[in-house]
Scaffold this motif. Sequence first.
Motif, PDB file in Angstrom:
ATOM      1  N   PRO A  46       0.814  -1.223   0.000  1.00  0.00           N
ATOM      2  CA  PRO A  46       0.000   0.000   0.000  1.00  0.00           C
ATOM      3  C   PRO A  46       0.846   1.271   0.000  1.00  0.00           C
ATOM      4  CG  PRO A  46      -0.747  -1.550   1.679  1.00  0.00           C
ATOM      5  CD  PRO A  46       0.564  -2.045   1.188  1.00  0.00           C
ATOM      6  N   MET A  47       0.263   2.329  -0.570  1.00  0.00           N
ATOM      7  CA  MET A  47       0.863   3.654  -0.546  1.00  0.00           C
ATOM      8  C   MET A  47       0.042   4.652   0.262  1.00  0.00           C
ATOM      9  SD  MET A  47       3.825   4.254  -1.754  1.00  0.00           S
ATOM     10  CE  MET A  47       3.704   6.033  -1.948  1.00  0.00           C
ATOM     11  N   SER A  48      -1.164   4.289   0.667  1.00  0.00           N
ATOM     12  CA  SER A  48      -1.970   5.139   1.539  1.00  0.00           C
ATOM     13  C   SER A  48      -2.416   4.307   2.734  1.00  0.00           C
ATOM     14  CB  SER A  48      -3.196   5.688   0.791  1.00  0.00           C
ATOM     15  OG  SER A  48      -4.060   4.629   0.413  1.00  0.00           O
ATOM     16  N   ASP A  49      -2.643   4.992   3.870  1.00  0.00           N
ATOM     17  CA  ASP A  49      -3.008   4.288   5.108  1.00  0.00           C
ATOM     18  C   ASP A  49      -2.057   3.111   5.325  1.00  0.00           C
ATOM     19  OD1 ASP A  49      -4.383   3.786   7.435  1.00  0.00           O
ATOM     20  OD2 ASP A  49      -6.092   2.809   6.458  1.00  0.00           O
ATOM     21  N   GLN A  50      -0.760   3.372   5.123  1.00  0.00           N
ATOM     22  CA  GLN A  50       0.211   2.282   5.151  1.00  0.00           C
ATOM     23  C   GLN A  50       0.291   1.599   6.512  1.00  0.00           C
ATOM     24  OE1 GLN A  50       4.076   2.941   3.301  1.00  0.00           O
ATOM     25  NE2 GLN A  50       3.284   4.721   2.233  1.00  0.00           N
ATOM     26  N   ARG A  84      -1.926   0.941   8.792  1.00  0.00           N
ATOM     27  CA  ARG A  84      -2.984  -0.053   8.994  1.00  0.00           C
ATOM     28  C   ARG A  84      -2.874  -1.201   7.987  1.00  0.00           C
ATOM     29  NH1 ARG A  84      -7.953   0.916  11.276  1.00  0.00           N
ATOM     30  NH2 ARG A  84      -7.570   3.157  11.004  1.00  0.00           N
ATOM     31  N   LEU A  85      -2.776  -0.852   6.714  1.00  0.00           N
ATOM     32  CA  LEU A  85      -2.869  -1.891   5.682  1.00  0.00           C
ATOM     33  C   LEU A  85      -1.653  -2.825   5.683  1.00  0.00           C
ATOM     34  CD1 LEU A  85      -4.390   0.170   2.733  1.00  0.00           C
ATOM     35  CD2 LEU A  85      -5.559  -1.362   4.324  1.00  0.00           C
ATOM     36  N   ARG A  86      -0.465  -2.256   5.855  1.00  0.00           N
ATOM     37  CA  ARG A  86       0.708  -3.121   5.906  1.00  0.00           C
ATOM     38  C   ARG A  86       0.705  -3.983   7.156  1.00  0.00           C
ATOM     39  NH1 ARG A  86       5.881   0.540   4.581  1.00  0.00           N
ATOM     40  NH2 ARG A  86       6.829  -0.959   6.010  1.00  0.00           N
ATOM     41  N   ASP A  87       0.283  -3.397   8.282  1.00  0.00           N
ATOM     42  CA  ASP A  87       0.294  -4.179   9.526  1.00  0.00           C
ATOM     43  C   ASP A  87      -0.754  -5.285   9.510  1.00  0.00           C
ATOM     44  OD1 ASP A  87       1.937  -4.189  11.880  1.00  0.00           O
ATOM     45  OD2 ASP A  87       0.121  -3.830  13.039  1.00  0.00           O
ATOM     46  N   MET A  88      -1.779  -5.132   8.686  1.00  0.00           N
ATOM     47  CA  MET A  88      -2.779  -6.183   8.539  1.00  0.00           C
ATOM     48  C   MET A  88      -2.363  -7.236   7.516  1.00  0.00           C
ATOM     49  SD  MET A  88      -5.179  -5.468  10.733  1.00  0.00           S
ATOM     50  CE  MET A  88      -6.558  -6.483  10.199  1.00  0.00           C
ATOM     51  N   GLY A  89      -1.188  -7.047   6.889  1.00  0.00           N
ATOM     52  CA  GLY A  89      -0.642  -8.070   6.003  1.00  0.00           C
ATOM     53  C   GLY A  89      -0.858  -7.852   4.533  1.00  0.00           C
ATOM     54  N   LEU A  90      -1.322  -6.650   4.135  1.00  0.00           N
ATOM     55  CA  LEU A  90      -1.711  -6.421   2.747  1.00  0.00           C
ATOM     56  C   LEU A  90      -0.484  -6.147   1.868  1.00  0.00           C
ATOM     57  CD1 LEU A  90      -4.538  -6.223   1.261  1.00  0.00           C
ATOM     58  CD2 LEU A  90      -4.056  -3.771   1.148  1.00  0.00           C
ATOM     59  N   GLY A 121       9.893   7.795   3.153  1.00  0.00           N
ATOM     60  CA  GLY A 121      10.372   6.882   4.171  1.00  0.00           C
ATOM     61  C   GLY A 121       9.635   5.561   4.070  1.00  0.00           C
ATOM     62  N   LEU A 122      10.322   4.479   4.401  1.00  0.00           N
ATOM     63  CA  LEU A 122       9.695   3.159   4.334  1.00  0.00           C
ATOM     64  C   LEU A 122       9.163   2.682   5.676  1.00  0.00           C
ATOM     65  CD1 LEU A 122      11.661   1.009   1.726  1.00  0.00           C
ATOM     66  CD2 LEU A 122       9.247   1.606   1.753  1.00  0.00           C
ATOM     67  N   VAL A 123       9.307   3.469   6.723  1.00  0.00           N
ATOM     68  CA  VAL A 123       8.568   3.191   7.951  1.00  0.00           C
ATOM     69  C   VAL A 123       7.141   3.662   7.714  1.00  0.00           C
ATOM     70  CG1 VAL A 123       8.318   3.760  10.392  1.00  0.00           C
ATOM     71  CG2 VAL A 123      10.595   3.336   9.432  1.00  0.00           C
ATOM     72  N   ALA A 124       6.190   2.752   7.826  1.00  0.00           N
ATOM     73  CA  ALA A 124       4.817   3.033   7.379  1.00  0.00           C
ATOM     74  C   ALA A 124       4.230   4.257   8.052  1.00  0.00           C
ATOM     75  CB  ALA A 124       3.940   1.804   7.648  1.00  0.00           C
TER      76      ALA A 124
END
Length: 457
Positions: free
Chosen positions: A128-132, A134-140, A439-442
Amino acid sequence: MLISRRQMLGGALVFAGWRSPAFAQALTADGFIELRAQRVELGLLEGGVGKTEAWLLGNGPGPAIIRARQGEALKLRLINDLDREIWLHFFGVRGPSDVMTINVPPGADHAVDCVFTPPDAGTFWIAPMSDQSRLRDMGLSAVLVVEEAKPVPGLTDLVLVLDDWKLDDAGVVEGNFGDVETMVGEGRLGNWFTINNQYRPHLALAKEGFTRLRILNAANVRTMNLLFKGPDPMVIARDGQPVKPEPLGRKALVLAPGQRADLLVASAEGDIGLALDLFEDAAEIGYLVAPKGSAAPPVIPDDFALPANPVTPLGALDEARTINLVLEGGIKGGLTAAKLNGVERDLRTLLENGKGWAINGVAGPSAEPIFTAKRGETLQLEIDNRTAFPQPLHIHGHVWQVIAEAPSGVFQDTVVIPSGEQVTLAFTAENPGLWALHGLVAERADGGLIGTFRVEE
């Protein structure tokens, strides 16, 4: 050691005749690979228990792996079964700008087709590039494996996606997404480690030849310091770009969020334990298991390397234009005000709007890019990290080199800039379009540590 110095220098055998990995994936009637964002229940706790609601790109339980071939068209159909729109980016892929970041509205009737030809072989990811946060931490996310145009024989792929989840005792993802203190601090640090959405999995190595480990750090903030207990792997690629093969030795493989690395291991050398160096402790996270009766690995020729990708070399650096970038924000990060949506705002107002980071005094993307370049122009980026944290910085659509006394010679799409230090990066603006630096930290990308640049024809 996986490959001894004696083997490297005295190798008389070559890769000819080795097995070449094949792949097959389900296609729609019109030839598309379907990638669907959906809710999936995972058993992430020990023994596969627990009921963790995850948002995956695919059916699970493991991460989605999309396979393509360098120089051949990749046809993806993206479907969003979630209750919110998502913006997905192809991290590390130097494809056309109009399809490298895609908006996918919710609903099967809003499916988005994405067709492009990957110019580079390597290990990449879709995230993901938005709401990173939440979405990355949920595994998306999904892994994109682009095979070399001419297959490298004798290598069998094994994808390893490292992640840390923030779970309660029942295995439920803890909330507090959008928390300001987390955003301006270290970020959303997980407490439960997985490989391929499994707790301490046992993963089989290839019985013959070498296993090519394609490793991705998909965590929001944690830098993974991966230790190999057993045979010594050989590092052959980083961030999707080939590097001169080098034994890892007893060092940890260090991967910031979003970084990838390819390594070679051989089952003939025995099982391998995987652990994370947590500085005060080490946490076992999985095991690579050698099948019984594994054959001795062929000897690697001393001139072995993955084929180079078609990256445009750097131009003359003494003629390159210099762009200055200042990173500010976060706790003790020096940010007192920044522009938000074109208007100067004080820190309190920024925080009320979920922002706490800035590049060149701008929090988040603005109507005007940070800089504009001509196609083929070589640029030097002088980056000053004034924050209290190391910052993994990623570039879209391009790859760069670190410049010290001379160019490093190693192309990457992500560089970690230590706290309070300056780093010089150089790249050739070879891919037209509007691109991002971030930055790559969400939590920091969500919080404003992102800007754009344009490459004109």
